[in-house]
Design a protein around this motif. Structure first.
Motif, PDB file in Angstrom:
ATOM      1  N   UNK A  40      -6.665   5.495  -0.175  1.00 24.14           N
ATOM      2  CA  UNK A  40      -8.665   5.983  -0.055  1.00 24.14           C
ATOM      3  C   UNK A  40      -7.927   4.265  -1.749  1.00 24.14           C
ATOM      4  N   UNK A  41      -6.843   3.743  -2.200  1.00 27.91           N
ATOM      5  CA  UNK A  41      -7.306   2.947  -2.782  1.00 27.91           C
ATOM      6  C   UNK A  41      -6.320   1.703  -1.614  1.00 27.91           C
ATOM      7  N   UNK A  42      -7.716   0.544  -0.703  1.00 25.64           N
ATOM      8  CA  UNK A  42      -7.276   0.014   0.433  1.00 25.64           C
ATOM      9  C   UNK A  42      -7.774  -1.717  -0.417  1.00 25.64           C
ATOM     10  N   UNK A  43      -8.043  -1.844  -1.866  1.00 21.13           N
ATOM     11  CA  UNK A  43      -8.069  -2.796  -2.431  1.00 21.13           C
ATOM     12  C   UNK A  43      -7.058  -4.125  -2.139  1.00 21.13           C
ATOM     13  N   UNK A  44      -6.221  -4.194  -1.758  1.00 20.18           N
ATOM     14  CA  UNK A  44      -4.729  -5.018  -1.357  1.00 20.18           C
ATOM     15  C   UNK A  44      -3.735  -4.542  -0.092  1.00 20.18           C
ATOM     16  N   UNK A  45      -4.996  -4.078   0.993  1.00 22.04           N
ATOM     17  CA  UNK A  45      -4.242  -3.073   2.040  1.00 22.04           C
ATOM     18  C   UNK A  45      -3.491  -2.030   2.084  1.00 22.04           C
ATOM     19  N   UNK A  46      -3.401  -1.262   2.581  1.00 23.07           N
ATOM     20  CA  UNK A  46      -3.058   0.162   2.867  1.00 23.07           C
ATOM     21  C   UNK A  46      -1.241   0.775   2.986  1.00 23.07           C
ATOM     22  N   UNK A  47      -0.820   0.905   2.192  1.00 24.60           N
ATOM     23  CA  UNK A  47       0.490   1.165   2.841  1.00 24.60           C
ATOM     24  C   UNK A  47       1.582  -0.061   0.967  1.00 24.60           C
ATOM     25  N   UNK A  48       0.696  -0.408  -0.072  1.00 21.40           N
ATOM     26  CA  UNK A  48       0.726  -1.071  -0.761  1.00 21.40           C
ATOM     27  C   UNK A  48       1.257  -0.791  -2.306  1.00 21.40           C
ATOM     28  N   UNK A  49       1.708  -0.999  -2.980  1.00 23.68           N
ATOM     29  CA  UNK A  49       1.865  -0.432  -4.511  1.00 23.68           C
ATOM     30  C   UNK A  49       1.403  -2.013  -5.317  1.00 23.68           C
ATOM     31  N   UNK A  56       4.072  -7.094  -5.735  1.00 24.11           N
ATOM     32  CA  UNK A  56       3.929  -5.637  -4.783  1.00 24.11           C
ATOM     33  C   UNK A  56       5.000  -4.969  -3.898  1.00 24.11           C
ATOM     34  N   UNK A  57       4.875  -3.237  -3.460  1.00 21.27           N
ATOM     35  CA  UNK A  57       5.973  -2.917  -3.032  1.00 21.27           C
ATOM     36  C   UNK A  57       5.518  -1.939  -1.802  1.00 21.27           C
ATOM     37  N   UNK A  58       6.046  -1.764  -0.632  1.00 19.13           N
ATOM     38  CA  UNK A  58       5.883  -1.001   0.258  1.00 19.13           C
ATOM     39  C   UNK A  58       6.140  -0.025  -0.151  1.00 19.13           C
ATOM     40  N   UNK A  59       5.173   1.210   0.610  1.00 19.24           N
ATOM     41  CA  UNK A  59       4.912   2.874  -0.298  1.00 19.24           C
ATOM     42  C   UNK A  59       4.348   3.498   1.328  1.00 19.24           C
ATOM     43  N   UNK A  60       5.306   4.157   1.251  1.00 25.25           N
ATOM     44  CA  UNK A  60       3.812   5.564   2.061  1.00 25.25           C
ATOM     45  C   UNK A  60       3.593   5.755   1.723  1.00 25.25           C
TER      46      UNK A  60
END
Length: 212
Positions: A40-49, A56-60
Protein backbone atom coordinates in the motif's frame (compact mmCIF):
# COMPACT_ATOMS: atom_id res chain seq x y z
CA UNK A 1 13.17 -19.00 21.98
CA UNK A 2 12.25 -16.69 19.12
CA UNK A 3 9.91 -13.79 19.78
CA UNK A 4 7.62 -11.39 17.94
CA UNK A 5 8.84 -7.81 18.39
CA UNK A 6 6.72 -4.75 17.73
CA UNK A 7 8.74 -1.55 17.53
CA UNK A 8 6.54 1.49 17.05
CA UNK A 9 6.88 5.25 16.85
CA UNK A 10 5.42 8.30 15.19
CA UNK A 11 6.63 9.35 11.73
CA UNK A 12 10.24 10.33 11.06
CA UNK A 13 11.67 8.43 14.01
CA UNK A 14 13.98 6.27 11.89
CA UNK A 15 11.95 3.04 11.67
CA UNK A 16 12.89 2.27 8.07
CA UNK A 17 16.59 2.92 8.56
CA UNK A 18 16.43 0.62 11.60
CA UNK A 19 15.00 -2.17 9.40
CA UNK A 20 17.80 -1.65 6.89
CA UNK A 21 20.41 -1.58 9.66
CA UNK A 22 19.18 -4.76 11.35
CA UNK A 23 19.08 -6.58 7.99
CA UNK A 24 22.66 -5.49 7.30
CA UNK A 25 23.84 -6.63 10.73
CA UNK A 26 22.34 -10.11 10.22
CA UNK A 27 23.83 -10.48 6.75
CA UNK A 28 27.23 -9.23 7.87
CA UNK A 29 27.31 -12.27 10.15
CA UNK A 30 26.36 -14.68 7.38
CA UNK A 31 22.66 -14.88 8.31
CA UNK A 32 19.69 -14.73 5.94
CA UNK A 33 16.83 -12.30 6.44
CA UNK A 34 13.38 -12.04 4.89
CA UNK A 35 12.42 -8.37 4.49
CA UNK A 36 8.77 -7.53 3.88
CA UNK A 37 6.84 -4.33 3.17
CA UNK A 38 3.10 -3.75 2.57
CA UNK A 39 2.31 -2.84 -1.03
CA UNK A 40 0.00 0.00 0.00
CA UNK A 41 2.92 2.38 0.65
CA UNK A 42 4.19 3.21 -2.83
CA UNK A 43 5.72 6.64 -2.20
CA UNK A 44 9.16 5.42 -3.31
CA UNK A 45 8.02 2.59 -5.57
CA UNK A 46 6.79 -0.80 -4.44
CA UNK A 47 9.08 -3.53 -3.19
CA UNK A 48 11.48 -1.33 -1.23
CA UNK A 49 12.11 -0.30 2.33
CA UNK A 50 13.12 3.32 1.91
CA UNK A 51 14.38 5.70 4.57
CA UNK A 52 13.81 9.44 4.31
CA UNK A 53 17.62 9.91 4.50
CA UNK A 54 17.93 8.07 1.18
CA UNK A 55 18.92 4.51 2.12
CA UNK A 56 16.83 1.77 0.54
CA UNK A 57 16.63 -1.99 0.35
CA UNK A 58 14.63 -4.43 -1.71
CA UNK A 59 11.79 -6.23 0.06
CA UNK A 60 9.04 -8.68 -0.79
CA UNK A 61 5.61 -7.09 -1.10
CA UNK A 62 2.78 -8.02 1.25
CA UNK A 63 -0.69 -7.40 -0.14
CA UNK A 64 -4.03 -7.78 1.64
CA UNK A 65 -4.44 -11.35 0.39
CA UNK A 66 -0.81 -12.41 0.89
CA UNK A 67 -0.27 -15.38 3.19
CA UNK A 68 2.97 -14.47 4.96
CA UNK A 69 3.39 -17.97 6.38
CA UNK A 70 3.28 -19.48 2.89
CA UNK A 71 5.66 -16.80 1.62
CA UNK A 72 8.06 -17.58 4.46
CA UNK A 73 7.92 -21.32 3.80
CA UNK A 74 8.57 -20.76 0.09
CA UNK A 75 11.61 -18.60 0.79
CA UNK A 76 12.94 -20.88 3.54
CA UNK A 77 12.82 -23.85 1.14
CA UNK A 78 15.47 -22.03 -0.89
CA UNK A 79 17.65 -20.95 2.04
CA UNK A 80 17.40 -20.93 5.80
CA UNK A 81 15.72 -17.76 7.09
CA UNK A 82 17.20 -16.51 10.36
CA UNK A 83 15.00 -13.44 10.85
CA UNK A 84 11.90 -11.79 9.38
CA UNK A 85 11.79 -7.99 9.20
CA UNK A 86 8.71 -5.92 8.33
CA UNK A 87 8.44 -2.20 7.70
CA UNK A 88 5.16 -0.22 7.95
CA UNK A 89 3.49 -3.06 9.86
CA UNK A 90 0.50 -0.85 10.73
CA UNK A 91 -0.82 -1.67 7.25
CA UNK A 92 -0.97 -5.42 7.94
CA UNK A 93 -4.27 -7.24 8.36
CA UNK A 94 -5.22 -9.44 11.31
CA UNK A 95 -4.42 -12.64 9.41
CA UNK A 96 -0.94 -11.32 8.57
CA UNK A 97 -0.10 -10.84 12.24
CA UNK A 98 -1.44 -14.31 13.06
CA UNK A 99 0.79 -15.73 10.32
CA UNK A 100 3.79 -13.95 11.84
CA UNK A 101 2.93 -15.53 15.19
CA UNK A 102 2.96 -18.94 13.51
CA UNK A 103 6.42 -18.27 12.06
CA UNK A 104 7.74 -17.44 15.53
CA UNK A 105 6.02 -20.28 17.38
CA UNK A 106 6.32 -23.10 14.84
CA UNK A 107 9.66 -22.30 13.19
CA UNK A 108 11.44 -20.55 16.07
CA UNK A 109 12.38 -17.61 13.83
CA UNK A 110 12.33 -14.09 15.31
CA UNK A 111 10.08 -11.51 13.67
CA UNK A 112 10.79 -7.78 14.04
CA UNK A 113 7.93 -5.53 12.94
CA UNK A 114 8.27 -1.75 12.69
CA UNK A 115 5.46 0.74 12.22
CA UNK A 116 3.15 3.41 13.52
CA UNK A 117 0.76 2.77 16.40
CA UNK A 118 -1.98 5.38 16.06
CA UNK A 119 -3.29 7.16 12.98
CA UNK A 120 -3.99 10.88 12.39
CA UNK A 121 -7.29 10.56 14.29
CA UNK A 122 -5.40 9.03 17.23
CA UNK A 123 -6.94 5.61 16.62
CA UNK A 124 -5.14 2.30 16.15
CA UNK A 125 -4.48 0.83 12.74
CA UNK A 126 -5.61 -2.78 12.26
CA UNK A 127 -2.02 -3.97 12.07
CA UNK A 128 -0.90 -2.04 15.13
CA UNK A 129 -3.91 -3.26 17.13
CA UNK A 130 -3.08 -6.91 16.54
CA UNK A 131 0.64 -6.34 17.02
CA UNK A 132 -0.20 -4.96 20.47
CA UNK A 133 -2.32 -8.06 21.12
CA UNK A 134 0.17 -10.69 19.96
CA UNK A 135 3.70 -9.26 20.28
CA UNK A 136 6.03 -10.77 22.87
CA UNK A 137 7.95 -7.51 23.20
CA UNK A 138 6.69 -3.99 22.50
CA UNK A 139 9.27 -1.23 22.23
CA UNK A 140 8.95 2.48 21.48
CA UNK A 141 11.32 4.27 19.12
CA UNK A 142 11.25 7.85 20.31
CA UNK A 143 11.25 11.09 18.37
CA UNK A 144 10.38 14.66 19.32
CA UNK A 145 7.78 17.30 18.60
CA UNK A 146 8.92 20.68 17.29
CA UNK A 147 8.72 21.94 20.90
CA UNK A 148 11.22 19.36 22.15
CA UNK A 149 8.77 17.11 24.00
CA UNK A 150 8.39 13.46 23.03
CA UNK A 151 6.16 13.10 19.98
CA UNK A 152 3.35 10.59 20.48
CA UNK A 153 0.82 11.70 17.84
CA UNK A 154 0.80 11.81 14.04
CA UNK A 155 -1.17 14.75 12.65
CA UNK A 156 -2.47 15.03 9.10
CA UNK A 157 -2.00 18.58 7.86
CA UNK A 158 -3.69 20.47 5.03
CA UNK A 159 -3.03 24.13 4.29
CA UNK A 160 -1.11 24.41 7.55
CA UNK A 161 -3.97 23.11 9.70
CA UNK A 162 -4.53 19.76 11.40
CA UNK A 163 -7.21 17.56 9.81
CA UNK A 164 -8.95 15.02 12.06
CA UNK A 165 -11.51 13.56 9.65
CA UNK A 166 -11.14 11.47 6.52
CA UNK A 167 -9.95 8.08 5.29
CA UNK A 168 -7.58 6.33 7.67
CA UNK A 169 -5.01 5.43 5.05
CA UNK A 170 -3.84 8.23 2.78
CA UNK A 171 -0.21 7.78 1.80
CA UNK A 172 1.97 10.84 2.23
CA UNK A 173 5.19 12.15 3.70
CA UNK A 174 6.37 15.31 5.41
CA UNK A 175 4.13 17.42 3.19
CA UNK A 176 1.05 15.79 4.75
CA UNK A 177 1.99 14.44 8.17
CA UNK A 178 3.83 15.79 11.19
CA UNK A 179 4.77 14.18 14.51
CA UNK A 180 3.57 16.12 17.56
CA UNK A 181 3.39 15.82 21.33
CA UNK A 182 -0.09 15.33 22.81
CA UNK A 183 -0.37 19.00 23.84
CA UNK A 184 0.25 20.40 20.37
CA UNK A 185 -1.81 17.70 18.65
CA UNK A 186 -4.76 18.69 20.84
CA UNK A 187 -4.39 22.44 20.44
CA UNK A 188 -3.59 22.22 16.72
CA UNK A 189 -0.23 23.89 16.73
CA UNK A 190 1.97 22.27 14.08
CA UNK A 191 5.00 24.52 14.54
CA UNK A 192 6.39 27.55 16.35
CA UNK A 193 4.66 30.84 15.63
CA UNK A 194 5.20 34.38 16.80
CA UNK A 195 3.20 34.98 20.00
CA UNK A 196 3.14 38.29 21.82
CA UNK A 197 4.69 38.32 25.32
CA UNK A 198 2.15 37.12 27.89
CA UNK A 199 -0.20 35.72 25.24
CA UNK A 200 -0.96 32.00 25.12
CA UNK A 201 -1.36 30.10 21.89
CA UNK A 202 -5.07 29.52 22.52
CA UNK A 203 -5.57 33.26 23.04
CA UNK A 204 -3.81 33.89 19.75
CA UNK A 205 -6.06 31.38 17.96
CA UNK A 206 -9.19 32.98 19.41
CA UNK A 207 -7.95 36.41 18.38
CA UNK A 208 -7.45 35.22 14.80
CA UNK A 209 -10.92 33.66 14.70
CA UNK A 210 -12.44 36.91 15.96
CA UNK A 211 -10.60 38.88 13.29
CA UNK A 212 -11.85 36.46 10.60
Amino acid sequence: MAQLYYRYSTMNAGKSIEVIKVAYNYEERGKNVLVLVPGVDDRFGTGYVTSRIGARREALIVRDDTNILELFMRESSRKDIDCVLIDECQFLKKHHVEELVEIVDSFNVPVLAYGLKNDFRNELFEGSYYMLVYADKIEEIKTICWCGRKATMVARVKDGKIVKHGKQIVIGGNEMYVSLCRKHYNDGRVGPELILPGQTYLEEVMKKKTEE
